[in-house]
Design an enzyme around this catalytic site. Structure first.
Site, PDB file in Angstrom:
ATOM      1  N   GLU A   5     -46.568  29.876  57.459  1.00  0.00           N
ATOM      2  CA  GLU A   5     -45.929  28.399  57.711  1.00  0.00           C
ATOM      3  C   GLU A   5     -44.356  28.879  57.302  1.00  0.00           C
ATOM      4  OE1 GLU A   5     -45.872  26.069  53.196  1.00  0.00           O
ATOM      5  OE2 GLU A   5     -45.571  27.882  52.539  1.00  0.00           O
ATOM      6  N   TRP A  19     -33.922  16.773  34.352  1.00  0.00           N
ATOM      7  CA  TRP A  19     -34.875  17.552  35.123  1.00  0.00           C
ATOM      8  C   TRP A  19     -35.686  17.848  33.589  1.00  0.00           C
ATOM      9  CZ3 TRP A  19     -37.366  17.687  39.578  1.00  0.00           C
ATOM     10  CH2 TRP A  19     -38.730  17.741  40.400  1.00  0.00           C
ATOM     11  N   ASN A  66     -28.019  21.775  29.898  1.00  0.00           N
ATOM     12  CA  ASN A  66     -28.767  21.903  30.396  1.00  0.00           C
ATOM     13  C   ASN A  66     -30.039  22.795  29.896  1.00  0.00           C
ATOM     14  OD1 ASN A  66     -30.800  23.022  32.603  1.00  0.00           O
ATOM     15  ND2 ASN A  66     -28.977  24.084  33.755  1.00  0.00           N
ATOM     16  N   GLY A  67     -31.780  23.404  29.550  1.00  0.00           N
ATOM     17  CA  GLY A  67     -31.631  24.370  29.229  1.00  0.00           C
ATOM     18  C   GLY A  67     -33.354  24.078  28.371  1.00  0.00           C
ATOM     19  N   ARG A  93     -29.933  19.274  41.144  1.00  0.00           N
ATOM     20  CA  ARG A  93     -31.237  19.923  39.633  1.00  0.00           C
ATOM     21  C   ARG A  93     -31.728  19.025  39.115  1.00  0.00           C
ATOM     22  NH1 ARG A  93     -28.198  24.292  38.988  1.00  0.00           N
ATOM     23  NH2 ARG A  93     -28.447  24.371  36.989  1.00  0.00           N
ATOM     24  N   HIS A 109     -65.962  43.277  56.810  1.00  0.00           N
ATOM     25  CA  HIS A 109     -66.987  42.628  57.090  1.00  0.00           C
ATOM     26  C   HIS A 109     -66.269  41.934  57.785  1.00  0.00           C
ATOM     27  CE1 HIS A 109     -69.442  44.239  53.639  1.00  0.00           C
ATOM     28  NE2 HIS A 109     -68.510  44.574  52.915  1.00  0.00           N
ATOM     29  N   CYS A 127     -31.172  20.886  34.887  1.00  0.00           N
ATOM     30  CA  CYS A 127     -30.631  19.676  34.868  1.00  0.00           C
ATOM     31  C   CYS A 127     -28.724  20.138  35.271  1.00  0.00           C
ATOM     32  CB  CYS A 127     -30.812  19.021  33.669  1.00  0.00           C
ATOM     33  SG  CYS A 127     -31.986  18.721  32.888  1.00  0.00           S
ATOM     34  N   GLU A 152     -51.449  34.726  49.624  1.00  0.00           N
ATOM     35  CA  GLU A 152     -49.951  33.798  49.361  1.00  0.00           C
ATOM     36  C   GLU A 152     -48.892  34.993  50.613  1.00  0.00           C
ATOM     37  OE1 GLU A 152     -48.756  31.405  48.353  1.00  0.00           O
ATOM     38  OE2 GLU A 152     -46.614  31.879  47.956  1.00  0.00           O
ATOM     39  N   LYS A 163     -47.306  32.329  53.150  1.00  0.00           N
ATOM     40  CA  LYS A 163     -45.651  31.806  53.390  1.00  0.00           C
ATOM     41  C   LYS A 163     -45.502  32.183  54.796  1.00  0.00           C
ATOM     42  CE  LYS A 163     -45.032  30.274  50.611  1.00  0.00           C
ATOM     43  NZ  LYS A 163     -45.479  29.633  49.351  1.00  0.00           N
ATOM     44  N   LYS A 216     -42.590  18.782  50.573  1.00  0.00           N
ATOM     45  CA  LYS A 216     -42.365  19.471  50.039  1.00  0.00           C
ATOM     46  C   LYS A 216     -43.865  18.881  48.769  1.00  0.00           C
ATOM     47  CE  LYS A 216     -40.839  21.466  46.353  1.00  0.00           C
ATOM     48  NZ  LYS A 216     -41.243  23.739  47.142  1.00  0.00           N
TER      49      LYS A 216
END
Ligand code: F6R
Length: 608
Positions: A487, A76, A102-103, A29, A503, A2, A480, A484, A603
């Site tokens: 993209e 958040w 925040n936390g 944030r 193969h 946050c 992954e 990355k 996103k």
């Protein structure tokens, strides 16, 4: 994650408009709810509501509050849904103390029980609200406001950046931090605090950085820093920052992606803090399932692949991954009341994932969710969900949200194994200890690797294609790494299980074709070496991600990146994915692309 802000201004200046504009700078944030509190003539004024800052401002006018001292928050959600009553600031019973946070406070449930036992009335479902009530009690005992805050902080476990004000000490703001960011801006007859520098940059460039477990008492003309544990005062001079607002939002890094990669130790620590009760609930449901399907798209589907290995290895449970857009074609006719669908989506809004969930629900399946966005559609569709606590991710490519998903799924696999009795309790303890060390390994890795990865990116940046190979759990890491790179750098790339590479893929390999091996020092290493030899024999350039000082692999490879020693092989995907994120980032930048906004991607993909 946050955003928090506070300011104590010259008597004639009003805090509310300053807080409002500072929160706009912190909105990246968190943006599900917003609130402010000010003090004027012995009264506490609070305005807060759900929505983006602009929406809340147009309904309640955040600028129209009296007083030159105040705090603000953009949220958040972690504990408690995004609702008006859960928005910050939170207050004590008498509405004299206001606090923003925040936390994550881990022991909030026991503290709340204790405080309710002493007659405190709670107005929200947040973990934060225990703090103003604790401060209220210490203040009633006759302690000063700052000492009351310090004592309250000694009672809480978890992470925090907080700011608090009180009508009983109206010319003071107290702020403090542990594991969550907090900086102080030193002005002329005015002082500020914020989660991040951009919030006060238009007012001052003089910055005081609070260290871990420090608190500060802000008056108009002075800032005093204390150690929270000992209460001892610390002297520190402010430094001048020459950042622009945009640079400051990126934490001084050139791109959000790099900032988010660097945030992973904290994001993982926060992911670990998820409450056990939800893991136990999910494990109970999964243990009874006849059929388990992990559902996701893109990067989140790679986290699901790791989970299928861990569910089987630890809990002896069979599960499959379904790419959400294929779910009904692949599994539609076999979904029924005995099916549990575990959907993984950082945004919680991916259209393919939501549509597959709705179809599964119609057929009677139970839906579980893992997401980074509380209040997202996934949290509303799932019977049980776990929040990732990664904070908003601005760069389009998932980095910290991926590693946090893998960590949460690893913890879930341990909970499932415990529920099914497939591993002993001492093994569970030792796995939990190993998982708890992962943020530390990631921190160590990030401190040592960036320059080397940059050099490798410079060396290989113009290769036409790459292949990523791994075995076991790290097939997902290979997938992954490939995603990355393709993209962000627009480099056509492949990823395979190393065993499968002979193969088909091997037909592509010729002189100097770069093959990246994810090569931890685990039981599969000797077989992976066999695959390295096959590629080497055909002239491939071998780049290996190896354990520190793994001479056996490093003598075979043309180049290597080292990862710290001692990681439990079951959790290597989390740590081994990070050099691949950095590699893709640097190749992208070196090829002149914007890694934060890759072309044609969004996103949150909200179309099917
Ligand atoms: C890749 C990436 C995407 C997302 C995918 C699913 O870096 O970020 O592949 O993983 O679009 O998104 P969520 O997890 O929000 O459902």
């Amino acid at each position: 994650m946050c955003g928090i802000f506070g300011c104590i201004l010259d008597g004639g200046d009003r805090a509310a408009p300053i807080i409002h504009s500072a929160l706009n700078q912190l909105e990246y944030r968190g943006y599900d709810s917003v609130g402010e509190a000010t003090i004027h003539s012995g009264h506490l004024y609070v305005k807060k509501d759900v929505g983006k800052i602009s929406e809340v401002h147009s309904s309640v006018n955040l600028d129209d509050m009296p007083g030159s001292v105040g705090i603000g928050h953009t949220r958040w959600a972690t504990h408690g849904a995004p609702t008006q009553k859960n928005a910050h600031p939170h207050t004590d019973c008498q509405e004299k103390i206001a606090l923003v946070h925040n936390g994550i406070i881990q022991n909030f449930a026991e503290l709340r029980k204790e405080l309710e036992g002493r007659g405190h009335l709670f107005k929200s479902n947040t973990d934060t609200e225990v703090m103003p009530h604790l401060i209220e009690d210490y203040f009633k005992e006759g302690l000063s406001f700052s000492e009351s805050v310090r004592r309250a902080l000694l009672r809480v476990k978890g992470s925090y950046a907080i700011a608090a004000i009180s009508v009983d000490d109206p010319n003071t703001i107290i702020c403090a931090r542990k594991e969550s960011p907090l900086v102080i801006g030193v002005g002329k007859s005015a002082n500020y605090l914020a989660s991040d520098i951009p919030a006060f940059l238009p007012m001052t460039k003089m910055v005081l950085f609070l260290e871990e477990e420090e608190m500060a008492v802000l008056k108009r003309d002075e800032v005093t820093i204390f150690n929270i544990g000992s209460g001892d005062q610390t002297k520190r001079d402010p430094m001048r920052i020459e950042w622009t607002v945009e640079m400051a939002q990126k934490g001084g890094k050139p791109h959000f992606m790099l900032k988010e990669i660097a945030e992973q130790p904290l994001a993982l620590q926060n992911a670990l803090r998820g409450e056990l009760i939800y893991y136990n609930l999910m494990a109970t449901i999964l243990a009874k399932a006849r059929n388990i399907i992990l559902l996701a798209c893109g990067t989140s589907s790679h986290a699901c692949i790791v989970a299928t290995y861990l569910f089987s290895k630890l809990a002896h449970v069979n599960s499959s991954v379904s790419i959400a857009s294929e779910f009904m074609e692949q599994f539609g006719n076999s979904v029924d009341e005995g099916t549990v669908v575990l959907a993984v989506s950082q945004s919680g809004e991916t259209a393919d994932t939501l549509s597959a969930i709705r179809s599964a629900k119609d057929k009677g399946a139970t839906i579980l969710g893992i997401t980074n966005v509380m209040g997202s559609s996934l949290t509303r569709l799932a019977s049980v969900y776990i929040g990732q606590n990664s904070g908003p991710e601005i760069a389009v490519a998932a980095t910290k949200t991926f590693t946090s998903q893998v960590l949460i799924l690893s913890k879930l696999a341990i909970a499932l194994a415990e529920k099914r009795g497939t591993i002993r309790s001492d093994e569970i303890d030792s796995l939990m200890t190993d998982l708890g060390r992962i943020p530390w390994y990631v921190k160590k890795e990030l401190e040592s690797n960036d320059e080397k990865i940059k050099r490798l990116a410079a060396k290989y940046r113009d290769r036409f294609s790459f292949c990523f190979l791994g075995r076991g759990l790290n097939v997902a890491t290979a997938l992954e790494g490939r995603l990355k790179l393709l993209e962000l750098a627009y480099t056509p790339s492949l990823a395979y299980s190393a065993g499968e590479s002979k193969h088909g893929f091997i037909a592509l390999v010729n002189e100097n074709y770069p093959v990246i091996f994810i090569a931890p020092n685990d039981d599969l290493k000797s077989r992976l070496i066999g695959n390295i030899m096959e590629m080497k024999a055909r002239g491939a350039d071998i780049i290996a991600i190896t354990e520190e000082k793994d001479k056996e692999l490093q003598t075979l490879a043309d180049d290597w990146i080292e990862v710290p020693k001692g990681i439990n092989p079951l959790f290597t995907p989390i740590v081994y994915a990070i050099p691949l994120q950095l590699f893709a980032y640097h190749v992208s930048v070196m090829r002149g692309h914007d890694p934060d906004r890759p072309r044609n991607l969004a996103k949150s993909v909200t179309v099917e």
